[in-house]
Design a protein around this motif. Structure first.
Motif, mmCIF file in Angstrom:
data_model
loop_
_atom_site.group_PDB
_atom_site.id
_atom_site.type_symbol
_atom_site.label_atom_id
_atom_site.label_comp_id
_atom_site.label_asym_id
_atom_site.label_seq_id
_atom_site.Cartn_x
_atom_site.Cartn_y
_atom_site.Cartn_z
ATOM 1 N N THR A 1 0.814 -1.208 0.000
ATOM 2 C CA THR A 1 0.000 0.000 0.000
ATOM 3 C C THR A 1 0.852 1.264 0.000
ATOM 4 O O THR A 1 0.451 2.293 -0.547
ATOM 5 C CB THR A 1 -0.956 0.016 1.214
ATOM 6 O OG1 THR A 1 -0.207 -0.233 2.404
ATOM 7 C CG2 THR A 1 -2.017 -1.048 1.084
ATOM 8 N N GLU A 2 2.023 1.194 0.580
ATOM 9 C CA GLU A 2 2.927 2.350 0.637
ATOM 10 C C GLU A 2 3.350 2.802 -0.763
ATOM 11 O O GLU A 2 3.780 3.943 -0.957
ATOM 12 C CB GLU A 2 4.166 1.986 1.474
ATOM 13 C CG GLU A 2 5.150 3.108 1.702
ATOM 14 C CD GLU A 2 4.635 4.195 2.638
ATOM 15 O OE1 GLU A 2 5.094 5.349 2.503
ATOM 16 O OE2 GLU A 2 3.787 3.895 3.491
ATOM 17 N N ASP B 1 -1.053 11.490 -2.228
ATOM 18 C CA ASP B 1 -0.526 10.160 -1.883
ATOM 19 C C ASP B 1 -0.328 10.035 -0.372
ATOM 20 O O ASP B 1 -0.647 8.999 0.220
ATOM 21 C CB ASP B 1 0.797 9.894 -2.609
ATOM 22 C CG ASP B 1 0.616 9.750 -4.113
ATOM 23 O OD1 ASP B 1 -0.536 9.583 -4.557
ATOM 24 O OD2 ASP B 1 1.629 9.808 -4.834
ATOM 25 N N LYS B 2 0.187 11.099 0.246
ATOM 26 C CA LYS B 2 0.387 11.079 1.701
ATOM 27 C C LYS B 2 -0.950 10.915 2.420
ATOM 28 O O LYS B 2 -1.056 10.147 3.382
ATOM 29 C CB LYS B 2 1.075 12.378 2.138
ATOM 30 C CG LYS B 2 1.389 12.430 3.622
ATOM 31 C CD LYS B 2 2.108 13.730 3.978
ATOM 32 C CE LYS B 2 2.401 13.797 5.471
ATOM 33 N NZ LYS B 2 3.077 15.064 5.836
ATOM 34 N N PHE C 1 -5.988 4.170 3.201
ATOM 35 C CA PHE C 1 -5.358 2.842 3.231
ATOM 36 C C PHE C 1 -4.697 2.494 4.556
ATOM 37 O O PHE C 1 -4.521 1.322 4.863
ATOM 38 C CB PHE C 1 -4.333 2.721 2.090
ATOM 39 C CG PHE C 1 -4.967 2.602 0.742
ATOM 40 C CD1 PHE C 1 -5.431 1.386 0.281
ATOM 41 C CD2 PHE C 1 -5.123 3.722 -0.064
ATOM 42 C CE1 PHE C 1 -6.026 1.276 -0.964
ATOM 43 C CE2 PHE C 1 -5.727 3.616 -1.313
ATOM 44 C CZ PHE C 1 -6.182 2.391 -1.759
ATOM 45 N N ASN C 2 -4.300 3.496 5.322
ATOM 46 C CA ASN C 2 -3.616 3.264 6.593
ATOM 47 C C ASN C 2 -2.446 2.289 6.387
ATOM 48 O O ASN C 2 -2.408 1.180 6.917
ATOM 49 C CB ASN C 2 -4.585 2.717 7.642
ATOM 50 C CG ASN C 2 -4.049 2.845 9.048
ATOM 51 O OD1 ASN C 2 -2.876 3.159 9.245
ATOM 52 N ND2 ASN C 2 -4.894 2.590 10.032
ATOM 53 N N ALA C 3 -1.502 2.729 5.582
ATOM 54 C CA ALA C 3 -0.405 1.867 5.142
ATOM 55 C C ALA C 3 0.458 1.340 6.284
ATOM 56 O O ALA C 3 1.068 0.276 6.159
ATOM 57 C CB ALA C 3 0.474 2.615 4.139
ATOM 58 N N VAL C 4 0.514 2.049 7.403
ATOM 59 C CA VAL C 4 1.310 1.568 8.537
ATOM 60 C C VAL C 4 0.657 0.346 9.164
ATOM 61 O O VAL C 4 1.311 -0.671 9.412
ATOM 62 C CB VAL C 4 1.497 2.685 9.583
ATOM 63 C CG1 VAL C 4 2.160 2.130 10.842
ATOM 64 C CG2 VAL C 4 2.324 3.831 9.009
#
Length: 194
Positions: A81-82, A92-93, A101-104
Motif C-alpha cells: 500500500t505504501e 498520496d500522503k 489505506f492506513n499503510a502503517v
C-alpha cells in the motif's frame, strides 16, 4: 514377506488406481511476478465529476495458469500500500494515512485464489479472497492469459490481466464517500518469469 506376496499386493494397489513410490504429475510451473513489468491501476470518481487514476508501484507474488488442467492453477498476488502513486505527493500522503489505506497498520493488499476453472480459449474464472484495509472478502475474477514465451535470456515468461470493481466501503474505507466515489475499478496486469 515373499516376493509372490509383494507382487500380488502391488497388483492389487495398481488395480485400485493407486501407485507405490510414484508422485502425482507435476503441477503447472509457477511464475514469479516481475515487478518492473507488472502494474496495478485503479480508477475512482472525484466529486461525482471526473475520474482520478492511480497505481501501486510494488506488486509481487506468483501465479500459474494451466491450460490443460485448470485445477493446477493459482494466483497469489501482494501489493504494498505504501507504493500508491497518483502523481501528487500530498494526495498520496493522505491516501497512505488513516483516512484511507492506513499503510502503517495495513501494509499490504493481497489476493489469494481458492479455485480456478477454464472459461474460454485464454480465460480463467478465478475465485479467491481479496484482503484490503484489514478486511477479507471473496472475489471472483475473469483472468485473461495475455501471452507466454521467452525473455531475452531464453527463460520462460508468461502474463495475465484482470479487470474488476469493488466498493471501498466493503473494506471499511468509508471516509469522504460524498466526495470520492465508493466504486473503484481496478486493472491488474502481470508478467512473470521463472
Amino acid at each position: 514377506m515373499t516376493v509372490r506376496k509383494l507382487t500380488l499386493m502391488a497388483g492389487i494397489v495398481s488395480g485400485m488406481g493407486l501407485s507405490l513410490g510414484h508422485a502425482n504429475p507435476a503441477a503447472a510451473q509457477a511464475y514469479k511476478v516481475d515487478t518492473v513489468h507488472s502494474a496495478t491501476v485503479f480508477r475512482v470518481k472525484h466529486m461525482n465529476t471526473s475520474y482520478t487514476y492511480g497505481r501501486f508501484n510494488d506488486i509481487t507474488g506468483q501465479f500459474a495458469l494451466d491450460e490443460k488442467d485448470a485445477k493446477n492453477s493459482h494466483l497469489d498476488i501482494v501489493v504494498k500500500t505504501e507504493s500508491i502513486d497518483t502523481a501528487n505527493a500530498n494526495r498520496d500522503k493522505h491516501l497512505k494515512g488513516t483516512d484511507f489505506f492506513n499503510a502503517v497498520q495495513y501494509p499490504t493488499i493481497s489476493f489469494k485464489s481458492k479455485s480456478v476453472t477454464k472459461s474460454g480459449a485464454d480465460t480463467f474464472k478465478v475465485h479467491g479472497d481479496l484482503t484490503l484495509h484489514g478486511v477479507t472478502n471473496p472475489l471472483a475474477l475473469t483472468v485473461t492469459r495475455t501471452g507466454a514465451g521467452k525473455d531475452m535470456k531464453g527463460k520462460p515468461v508468461a502474463g495475465f490481466e484482470t479487470e474488476f470493481a469493488i466498493k471501498r466501503s466493503d473494506y471499511k474505507m468509508n471516509k469522504m464517500l460524498e466526495g470520492i466515489g465508493d466504486d473503484v475499478k481496478i486493472i491488474v496486469s502481470v508478467e512473470g518469469g521463472q
